[in-house]
Enzyme design. Structure first.
Site, PDB file in Angstrom:
ATOM      1  N   CYS A 381      74.653  50.433  15.899  1.00  0.00           N
ATOM      2  CA  CYS A 381      74.940  49.347  14.967  1.00  0.00           C
ATOM      3  C   CYS A 381      76.017  48.421  15.548  1.00  0.00           C
ATOM      4  O   CYS A 381      75.745  47.692  16.493  1.00  0.00           O
ATOM      5  CB  CYS A 381      75.326  49.907  13.600  1.00  0.00           C
ATOM      6  SG  CYS A 381      75.200  48.694  12.267  1.00  0.00           S
ATOM      7  N   HIS A 507      70.503  53.231  12.636  1.00  0.00           N
ATOM      8  CA  HIS A 507      71.334  54.444  12.571  1.00  0.00           C
ATOM      9  C   HIS A 507      70.460  55.684  12.756  1.00  0.00           C
ATOM     10  O   HIS A 507      70.018  56.300  11.771  1.00  0.00           O
ATOM     11  CB  HIS A 507      72.065  54.521  11.229  1.00  0.00           C
ATOM     12  CG  HIS A 507      73.172  53.542  11.081  1.00  0.00           C
ATOM     13  ND1 HIS A 507      74.471  53.816  11.446  1.00  0.00           N
ATOM     14  CD2 HIS A 507      73.172  52.260  10.628  1.00  0.00           C
ATOM     15  CE1 HIS A 507      75.235  52.759  11.204  1.00  0.00           C
ATOM     16  NE2 HIS A 507      74.466  51.796  10.712  1.00  0.00           N
ATOM     17  N   GLU A 509      71.268  58.612  13.489  1.00  0.00           N
ATOM     18  CA  GLU A 509      71.901  59.848  13.018  1.00  0.00           C
ATOM     19  C   GLU A 509      71.409  60.264  11.637  1.00  0.00           C
ATOM     20  O   GLU A 509      71.462  61.447  11.278  1.00  0.00           O
ATOM     21  CB  GLU A 509      73.430  59.704  13.009  1.00  0.00           C
ATOM     22  CG  GLU A 509      74.007  58.725  12.003  1.00  0.00           C
ATOM     23  CD  GLU A 509      74.165  57.311  12.519  1.00  0.00           C
ATOM     24  OE1 GLU A 509      75.041  56.585  12.007  1.00  0.00           O
ATOM     25  OE2 GLU A 509      73.399  56.920  13.425  1.00  0.00           O
TER      26      GLU A 509
END
Length: 536
Positions: A381, A507, A509
């Site tokens: 990001c 993102h 994750e």
């Protein structure tokens, strides 16, 4: 099968581990073949945590459908196969907002709108909507029993037993049994008082999960059972685990899932916990040693701000059979003091997301160091955006390159506000949120990691790679390896002449799990291992 409801409350102190206990129970019930859904009820008045400071709330977890939610939903998704959505997390603010809207429409036919039944009915409606299609719905009530903010939620879940039938509702209370070192004793009184307060509301817990520093002796379990009106076998010890992914195994050993299915009268197959045993074994005894990863960010004093990120890196280690050791570095300190010896023992560098200008020049210094010293780099990001700025300044010669987020009047805004964001004047829930498709370029780091040309990832941003500078950046070697074709939005950039250098606007994750590590974290840790091996 009629949906069974499990409500998880917490007592004595906050941050006691209700989220992990709920997620672990979800994993145990899934291992028995049950379809599980998860939900978090948050008592704060904010509509969602999207505009809350990371220092107050920690990470904001984003779902596929674009909900900005509590970080506990990250635990739920990592431990279970449940696909969570906007329905999986709601707050006092959302509940009151819905009720007031209905009142304005005239839905209550001129009646006096009250906490009971209108607010509690809205809470129950939201719980039931999320539970559709599941065998078991696990609902965590945020906050601590005794908080004034939690009372409408507790009243609503109290009513559930009468509404759904006693055999379809189970209450689990997570509580603290502190060890007083000066006395050398475990004390049950806080748990007794917490349960007493819960019973005054009208809720009798069926199972107690007792957080403590050591195993509860049999006589202490018997004492807690007697004073709290539960069966002795329903008093579950929960000590601090060696790894958080060992918690499901520890709770299973204590008999938590057996108690749940017995009390809810659910017939299930025997649990298959072999995948969790494999994960814990790899964490406990990795075959390939350890790698050291530097996370260069601005919220490093509260690592909960990077919860999904740190877990995804651990998953990358599991996939590569190595231990991941994280070093958090303050980007403001690097900005003011320089690199120095910060990365001397580091095998790879990661720059995570964030908002605002503070600390960004320190991130840019770290990125330049990773690029020029050939250290594996991963930017997420804002980390990806700063990688573009660094490349524009130091490779393309655009010395004043920056993001228009920080310098609206800069001559070379290589990162700029998205077109659809220009007329938005409200902060809450207005970013580019949720899952979007991305097309990958064959032969790039990204494509090799995914093993596919089409992917979908979750986003949370307002600013983007400025296509006005794409030709210049690409001509100077910055590879565009991922693209959202519908909006011609650059999603992934890479430096080809580098062991592993990748920045992504999304993102990743948020989609990583211990049983299914995300491809980019798997590849990033593999690159870190490769560098470590070559430095020997």
């Amino acid at each position: 099968m009629k949906t069974k409801f499990i409500f998880v409350t917490g007592g004595v102190v906050s941050s006691i581990g209700k989220g992990l206990a709920s997620a672990s129970l979800g994993a145990l019930l899934e291992s028995r073949g049950l379809r599980v859904t998860m939900q978090k009820l948050d008592p704060y008045i904010n509509v969602d945590p999207g505009t809350m400071s990371p220092f107050q709330h920690g990470e904001v977890f984003v779902t596929d459908d674009g909900a900005e939610t509590d970080l506990d939903l990250g635990h739920y998704e990592r431990y279970t196969s449940a696909r969570l959505s906007k329905r999986s997390n709601f707050t006092t603010g959302q509940v009151y907002f819905s009720v007031i809207e209905k009142e304005r429409r005239g839905d209550y036919l001129g009646g006096t709108v009250q906490v009971i039944p209108h607010i509690t009915d809205e809470i129950k409606h939201k719980i039931l909507e999320n539970a559709k299609g599941a065998d078991v719905a696990i609902v965590e009530v945020g906050g601590t029993v005794g908080d004034i903010e939690s009372l409408p939620f507790l009243e609503a879940i109290r009513q559930f037993k009468a509404d759904r039938g006693a055999g379809n509702v189970l209450y689990i209370h997570v509580t603290l049994v502190p060890h007083i070192k000066t006395a050398g004793e475990l004390k049950t009184k806080p748990t007794q008082h917490s349960v007493k307060e819960l019973r005054e509301i009208g809720i009798q817990p069926d199972i107690l999960i007792c957080r403590c520093e050591m195993e509860l002796p049999r006589d202490m379990k018997a004492k807690i059972a007697l004073f709290c009106n539960v069966e002795e076998k329903a008093v579950i010890t929960s000590t601090d685990a060696e790894h958080i992914y060992a918690v499901p195994l520890a709770l299973h050993k204590e008999g938590l899932d057996e108690q749940v299915v017995e009390k809810l009268n659910i017939w299930t197959k025997a649990p298959d916990l072999s995948p969790w045993h494999s994960v814990v074994e790899k964490l406990r005894s990795p075959l390939r040693g350890e790698v050291r990863i530097a996370i260069v960010g601005k919220y490093v004093n509260l690592t909960e701000s990077y919860k999904s990120l740190s877990e995804a890196l651990t998953h990358g280690g599991i996939a590569n059979d190595c231990r991941v050791v994280l070093t958090y570095l303050d980007s403001e300190r690097i900005e003011s003091e320089g690199i120095g010896s910060s990365f001397d023992d580091i095998d790879a560098i990661l720059v995570p997301g964030g908002f605002g200008e503070r600390g960004t020049e320190g991130k840019i210094k770290a990125i330049e160091y990773a690029r020029t010293q050939k250290i594996p780099f991963f930017g997420i990001c804002l980390g990806m955006q700063m990688a573009v700025v660094e490349y524009a300044r130091n490779v393309c010669g655009l010395e004043d390159a920056c993001s228009s987020e920080f310098r609206p009047d800069c001559a070379n805004p290589v990162i700029s506000l998205m077109e659809e964001q220009r007329d938005i004047d409200r902060l809450g829930g207005t970013m580019r949120l949720g899952a979007y498709p991305c097309s990958l370029t064959k032969g790039t780091f990204a494509q090799k990691a995914y093993g596919s040309l089409e992917i979908s990832e979750r986003h949370r941003h307002r600013y983007e790679y400025n296509n006005a500078f794409r030709e210049t950046l690409v001509a100077n070697g910055l590879v565009v390896s991922g693209l959202y074709k519908e909006g011609d939005l650059v999603e992934i950039v890479e430096v080809a002449d580098h062991p592993w250098f990748l920045g992504c606007q999304f993102h990743p994750e948020f989609k990583s799990k211990p049983l299914n590590p995300h491809p980019l974290f798997r590849a990033f840790i593999a690159a870190a291992l490769d560098r470590k091996d070559k430095r020997r």
